[in-house]
Scaffold this motif. Structure first.
Motif, PDB file in Angstrom:
ATOM      1  N   GLU A   1       0.807  -1.217   0.000  1.00 62.65           N
ATOM      2  CA  GLU A   1       0.000   0.000   0.000  1.00 62.65           C
ATOM      3  C   GLU A   1       0.839   1.264   0.000  1.00 62.65           C
ATOM      4  O   GLU A   1       0.477   2.263  -0.631  1.00 62.65           O
ATOM      5  CB  GLU A   1      -0.927  -0.010   1.217  1.00 62.65           C
ATOM      6  CG  GLU A   1      -1.857   1.185   1.287  1.00 62.65           C
ATOM      7  CD  GLU A   1      -2.764   1.149   2.506  1.00 62.65           C
ATOM      8  OE1 GLU A   1      -3.581   2.067   2.657  1.00 62.65           O
ATOM      9  OE2 GLU A   1      -2.645   0.198   3.306  1.00 62.65           O
ATOM     10  N   ASN A   2       1.969   1.259   0.700  1.00 61.73           N
ATOM     11  CA  ASN A   2       2.762   2.477   0.855  1.00 61.73           C
ATOM     12  C   ASN A   2       3.922   2.571  -0.135  1.00 61.73           C
ATOM     13  O   ASN A   2       4.828   3.384   0.034  1.00 61.73           O
ATOM     14  CB  ASN A   2       3.300   2.583   2.282  1.00 61.73           C
ATOM     15  CG  ASN A   2       4.243   1.449   2.640  1.00 61.73           C
ATOM     16  OD1 ASN A   2       4.150   0.350   2.073  1.00 61.73           O
ATOM     17  ND2 ASN A   2       5.145   1.693   3.577  1.00 61.73           N
TER      18      ASN A   2
ATOM     19  N   HIS B   1      -1.669   4.236 -14.589  1.00 66.34           N
ATOM     20  CA  HIS B   1      -1.970   3.318 -13.485  1.00 66.34           C
ATOM     21  C   HIS B   1      -1.981   4.088 -12.170  1.00 66.34           C
ATOM     22  O   HIS B   1      -1.130   4.952 -11.933  1.00 66.34           O
ATOM     23  CB  HIS B   1      -0.928   2.201 -13.418  1.00 66.34           C
ATOM     24  CG  HIS B   1      -1.310   1.098 -12.495  1.00 66.34           C
ATOM     25  ND1 HIS B   1      -1.189   1.195 -11.128  1.00 66.34           N
ATOM     26  CD2 HIS B   1      -1.830  -0.137 -12.732  1.00 66.34           C
ATOM     27  CE1 HIS B   1      -1.606   0.080 -10.560  1.00 66.34           C
ATOM     28  NE2 HIS B   1      -2.006  -0.752 -11.505  1.00 66.34           N
ATOM     29  N   PRO B   2      -2.929   3.788 -11.275  1.00 68.55           N
ATOM     30  CA  PRO B   2      -3.030   4.550 -10.019  1.00 68.55           C
ATOM     31  C   PRO B   2      -1.767   4.537  -9.159  1.00 68.55           C
ATOM     32  O   PRO B   2      -1.537   5.497  -8.412  1.00 68.55           O
ATOM     33  CB  PRO B   2      -4.185   3.847  -9.289  1.00 68.55           C
ATOM     34  CG  PRO B   2      -5.002   3.231 -10.367  1.00 68.55           C
ATOM     35  CD  PRO B   2      -4.028   2.830 -11.433  1.00 68.55           C
TER      36      PRO B   2
ATOM     37  N   ALA C   1       4.944  15.142  -0.676  1.00 66.74           N
ATOM     38  CA  ALA C   1       3.496  15.117  -0.901  1.00 66.74           C
ATOM     39  C   ALA C   1       3.084  16.106  -1.983  1.00 66.74           C
ATOM     40  O   ALA C   1       2.159  15.847  -2.762  1.00 66.74           O
ATOM     41  CB  ALA C   1       2.769  15.425   0.408  1.00 66.74           C
ATOM     42  N   ARG C   2       3.772  17.243  -2.049  1.00 65.16           N
ATOM     43  CA  ARG C   2       3.448  18.249  -3.060  1.00 65.16           C
ATOM     44  C   ARG C   2       3.899  17.790  -4.451  1.00 65.16           C
ATOM     45  O   ARG C   2       3.137  17.895  -5.424  1.00 65.16           O
ATOM     46  CB  ARG C   2       4.134  19.572  -2.718  1.00 65.16           C
ATOM     47  CG  ARG C   2       3.745  20.729  -3.642  1.00 65.16           C
ATOM     48  CD  ARG C   2       4.568  21.976  -3.380  1.00 65.16           C
ATOM     49  NE  ARG C   2       4.660  22.288  -1.972  1.00 65.16           N
ATOM     50  CZ  ARG C   2       5.783  22.193  -1.241  1.00 65.16           C
ATOM     51  NH1 ARG C   2       6.924  21.786  -1.814  1.00 65.16           N
ATOM     52  NH2 ARG C   2       5.779  22.495   0.027  1.00 65.16           N
ATOM     53  N   LEU C   3       5.125  17.303  -4.552  1.00 65.77           N
ATOM     54  CA  LEU C   3       5.654  16.913  -5.861  1.00 65.77           C
ATOM     55  C   LEU C   3       5.004  15.634  -6.362  1.00 65.77           C
ATOM     56  O   LEU C   3       4.582  15.551  -7.512  1.00 65.77           O
ATOM     57  CB  LEU C   3       7.176  16.751  -5.786  1.00 65.77           C
ATOM     58  CG  LEU C   3       7.866  16.411  -7.111  1.00 65.77           C
ATOM     59  CD1 LEU C   3       7.695  17.553  -8.116  1.00 65.77           C
ATOM     60  CD2 LEU C   3       9.352  16.129  -6.885  1.00 65.77           C
ATOM     61  N   PHE C   4       4.938  14.626  -5.499  1.00 63.82           N
ATOM     62  CA  PHE C   4       4.337  13.345  -5.873  1.00 63.82           C
ATOM     63  C   PHE C   4       2.879  13.324  -5.393  1.00 63.82           C
ATOM     64  O   PHE C   4       2.464  12.443  -4.636  1.00 63.82           O
ATOM     65  CB  PHE C   4       5.128  12.194  -5.265  1.00 63.82           C
ATOM     66  CG  PHE C   4       6.542  12.089  -5.771  1.00 63.82           C
ATOM     67  CD1 PHE C   4       6.820  11.501  -6.999  1.00 63.82           C
ATOM     68  CD2 PHE C   4       7.603  12.582  -5.022  1.00 63.82           C
ATOM     69  CE1 PHE C   4       8.123  11.407  -7.473  1.00 63.82           C
ATOM     70  CE2 PHE C   4       8.909  12.480  -5.478  1.00 63.82           C
ATOM     71  CZ  PHE C   4       9.173  11.905  -6.712  1.00 63.82           C
ATOM     72  N   SER C   5       2.119  14.292  -5.846  1.00 64.50           N
ATOM     73  CA  SER C   5       0.765  14.481  -5.336  1.00 64.50           C
ATOM     74  C   SER C   5      -0.152  13.300  -5.631  1.00 64.50           C
ATOM     75  O   SER C   5      -1.144  13.083  -4.916  1.00 64.50           O
ATOM     76  CB  SER C   5       0.164  15.772  -5.907  1.00 64.50           C
ATOM     77  OG  SER C   5       0.122  15.725  -7.317  1.00 64.50           O
TER      78      SER C   5
ATOM     79  N   GLY D   1      -1.376  10.783  -2.983  1.00 67.61           N
ATOM     80  CA  GLY D   1      -2.471  11.081  -2.086  1.00 67.61           C
ATOM     81  C   GLY D   1      -2.036  11.337  -0.658  1.00 67.61           C
ATOM     82  O   GLY D   1      -2.871  11.497   0.236  1.00 67.61           O
ATOM     83  N   LEU D   2      -0.710  11.413  -0.428  1.00 69.42           N
ATOM     84  CA  LEU D   2      -0.199  11.672   0.909  1.00 69.42           C
ATOM     85  C   LEU D   2      -0.580  13.084   1.351  1.00 69.42           C
ATOM     86  O   LEU D   2      -0.378  14.048   0.616  1.00 69.42           O
ATOM     87  CB  LEU D   2       1.322  11.509   0.937  1.00 69.42           C
ATOM     88  CG  LEU D   2       2.030  11.812   2.256  1.00 69.42           C
ATOM     89  CD1 LEU D   2       1.586  10.849   3.350  1.00 69.42           C
ATOM     90  CD2 LEU D   2       3.550  11.752   2.069  1.00 69.42           C
TER      91      LEU D   2
END
Length: 260
Positions: free
Chosen positions: A54-55, A84-85, A250-254, A257-258
């Motif tokens: 999941e992570n 892909h999600p 979290a901002r760059l790899f938005s 969903g982090l």
């Protein structure tokens, strides 16, 4: 909380014990990992790892060492795979003149294809740059002039000028275990001036284990040592580096969903 913005969980040295690698990372406060693609033709195997945990997320791309092997992969194909999600980035792609494992014109063509995919998808481009600062600056500035795209200079091992020019274009700079090495004074200097909202930490596992694990196979759990060194260099508490780097991730790899 920490994140590992760049690791290679599909390499044999880590793939044999992925559950253990992820468990040890969690025990050391590392909540998320992005495992990086080096060959698009191996993307399905990489994706299987991300789908199982999941992570863990992944990218899609061709390392410059392998650029000549995958020039037939179109921009549209890269974009399609990136839908892909669990795929949250493009790359890694870029220029490596240290080894020159692939012809330089093939590296540049592959790099530009990945830039096009990043621009069209809005996903961050994970950039590999080694011993190619002038050409990297020229391509980044020219391509940004054609339309901006998000990117990170991963495992930063270049000169300060590339860092400054990359930051001016809106890019991020990611620091690996190299920043803990005694002979890395120039990179340590770069680590001091990158803005609070533009740096990431990574392992590049299984490579470049930070001190005190230098010489051993690297793993995401060790990213804590890199963050501790950055805290020392930047004159702030470890907790500040952990918070800032996680927020930047979290901002760059938005697409992960982090939320922080």
């Amino acid at each position: 909380m920490l994140v590992d913005s760049h690791c290679h969980l599909d390499f044999d040295v880590l793939a044999d014990d992925i559950d253990g690698v992820i468990s040890r990372a969690r025990d050391n406060g590392v909540s998320h990992c992005v495992t990086i693609s080096t060959r698009i033709r191996r993307f399905e195997a990489l994706l299987a790892i991300a789908e199982t945990h999941e992570n863990v997320f992944c990218s899609v791309g061709t390392h410059p060492h392998n650029a000549h092997e995958e020039l037939d992969v179109s921009v549209d194909e890269i974009i399609a795979l990136s839908q892909h999600p669990k795929c949250v980035a493009i790359g890694e792609a870029g220029l490596d003149y240290h080894y020159d494992s692939s012809p330089r014109d093939a590296q540049a063509q592959g790099f530009r294809n990945h830039i096009a995919a990043a621009r069209q998808t809005g996903l961050p481009l994970v950039i590999h740059a080694r011993a190619a600062d002038d050409d990297m600056i020229a391509i980044l500035e020219h391509e940004t002039g054609q339309g901006a795209f998000p990117f990170v200079l991963h495992c930063f091992s270049s000169g300060a000028e590339l860092a400054r020019r990359g930051l001016a274009l809106g890019g991020y700079v990611s620091f690996s275990g190299i920043v803990t090495f005694k002979n890395a004074a120039e990179i340590q200097d770069v680590a001091k001036f990158v803005p609070d909202d533009r740096f990431l930490v990574e392992t590049d596992a299984p490579y470049l284990a930070p001190v005190p694990h230098r010489g051993k196979p690297n793993q995401p759990a060790f990213v804590r040592h890199t963050a501790e060194k950055l805290a020392e260099l930047r004159g702030v508490p470890f907790e500040t580096i952990a918070e800032q780097s996680t927020r930047n991730f979290a901002r760059l790899f938005s697409k992960t969903g982090l939320t922080v």
